[in-house]
Design an enzyme around this catalytic site. Structure first.
Site, PDB file in Angstrom:
ATOM      1  NE  ARG A 167     -21.868  -5.001 -42.354  1.00 52.04           N
ATOM      2  CZ  ARG A 167     -20.791  -5.642 -42.809  1.00 52.04           C
ATOM      3  NH1 ARG A 167     -19.904  -4.978 -43.550  1.00 52.04           N
ATOM      4  NH2 ARG A 167     -20.600  -6.917 -42.563  1.00 52.04           N
ATOM      5  CB  SER A 243     -27.557  -8.050 -38.344  1.00 56.14           C
ATOM      6  OG  SER A 243     -27.246  -9.381 -38.655  1.00 56.14           O
ATOM      7  CD  GLU A 344     -25.873  -3.996 -40.162  1.00 50.78           C
ATOM      8  OE1 GLU A 344     -25.885  -4.518 -41.281  1.00 50.78           O
ATOM      9  OE2 GLU A 344     -25.232  -4.449 -39.204  1.00 50.78           O
TER      10      GLU A 344
END
Length: 350
Positions: A167, A243, A344
């Site tokens: 990520r 998310s 995130e």
């Protein structure tokens, strides 16, 4: 270049939260991007690059400078194959990501089918190294065309130069704010088989013949819809930034401590190997086992009824309310499990 002032940003995000932009430009060409950057530079305005608005939380005060929305579109398939027998696709940074996945699947090319249904634009995929259901976009990226704000030159970066990890990339870590993604080139496998590695997909196709790419794409979209992770207009569970927390990657020592804590509660942690010497654990599992079940909250902000990681705007919510719930979750998870969850979404204007 069309320059606008005091433009509301909430409608341009999937969570529908955020104050206005002092200045706003939607750039459809590389030249317009360069013109907007020059405008901000001359006036010493802070610059924020906006894509599809899907992995984003904008402050209630908005953005005091220039918001530059990248709207460079088009999907082009190069003729022939590269040295590995793969086909290259060039996509504008402002192109819809799911439209690109659909295009690749219809062309019979494997590599991104499990990334179906992810909201946002092509330009955001290398920044976050988007991943889902056993695939990461960095596995297919051949190059990224960028505008380097250090010298206003257009450059082509190879995958190694992008520094991809879980990520993350140089675009959101070591070189944050230096580059604007203009186009991305993906290397896909013609006639390749879909990747059925994730538990949800295995269960979906259990007892059936091996699926093709199109069937896998539809299955992924179906699973995402069940979890409220597919944007459906009018569905309150979809008014989120996706998310909200990353799955933690732990050292062996941290993982053993977590297992001891779980065993004391007569629980077993769902885990799977990540990287070489670390383990990735489910952030959703940690959130739910800390008292934040699906549907948690009774105000304007809460947790999705279908996915424990999605913080949703139930109508009229503020960024401050989202942050308050985020911090409540982080604090409780850390108290119980000794793990600090990392958000995130990109936080803008705070």
């Amino acid at each position: 270049m069309l320059l606008q002032e005091n433009i509301p940003l909430a409608p341009l995000t999937t969570i529908k939260i955020g104050g206005p932009a002092r200045y706003f430009v939607e750039a459809k060409t590389v030249g317009e991007v360069q013109e907007a950057v020059a405008f901000a530079s001359v006036r010493d305005l802070p610059l924020f690059i906006l894509g599809g608005g899907s992995n984003l939380l904008i402050s209630d005060g908005g953005w005091p400078g220039l918001v530059l929305k990248i709207a460079i579109q088009s999907i082009d398939q190069r003729s022939g194959h590269d040295e590995d027998g793969k086909i290259l696709f060039d996509a504008g940074a402002g192109e819809s990501w799911d439209k690109f996945v659909s295009h690749a699947v219809m062309a019979g090319c494997a590599g991104v089918e499990c990334l179906s249904g992810i909201p946002g634009s092509v330009g955001g995929t290398p920044v976050q190294n988007v991943g889902a259901y056993g695939q990461e976009v960095s596995d297919t990226i051949a190059s990224v065309q960028v505008l380097d704000l250090k010298d206003n030159q257009v450059r082509e970066l190879c995958p190694e130069a992008c520094g991809f990890s879980y990520r993350a990339s140089i675009f959101n870590t070591s070189e944050r704010g230096r580059f604007i993604v203009l186009r991305v080139t993906y290397s896909l496998t013609p006639g390749g088989s879909p990747r059925i590695a994730y538990a949800d997909l295995k269960r979906h196709f259990e007892g059936r013949e091996a699926p093709n790419l199109a069937e896998t794409r539809e299955a992924v979209r179906h699973i995402r819809a069940i979890k409220g992770m597919l944007i459906v207009p009018g569905d309150p569970d979809c008014q989120s930034a996706g998310s909200f927390f990353k799955n933690p990657i732990l050292s062996e020592e941290q993982h053993e401590d977590l297992k001891r804590r779980a065993a004391a509660r007569r629980l077993t942690i769902p885990t799977y190997p990540a990287l070489e010497t670390r383990k990735k654990v489910s952030a959703a599992w940690l959130v739910e086992r800390s008292g934040f079940t699906r549907g948690f909250g009774s105000g304007r902000v809460g947790i999705s009824t279908r996915h424990a990681l999605a913080i949703v705007n139930r109508g009229g919510a503020t960024a401050a309310e989202v942050l308050a719930l985020k911090e409540q979750i982080q604090q409780r998870v850390e108290e119980i499990w000794a793990i600090r969850l990392e958000p995130e979404p990109v936080m803008v204007g705070f």
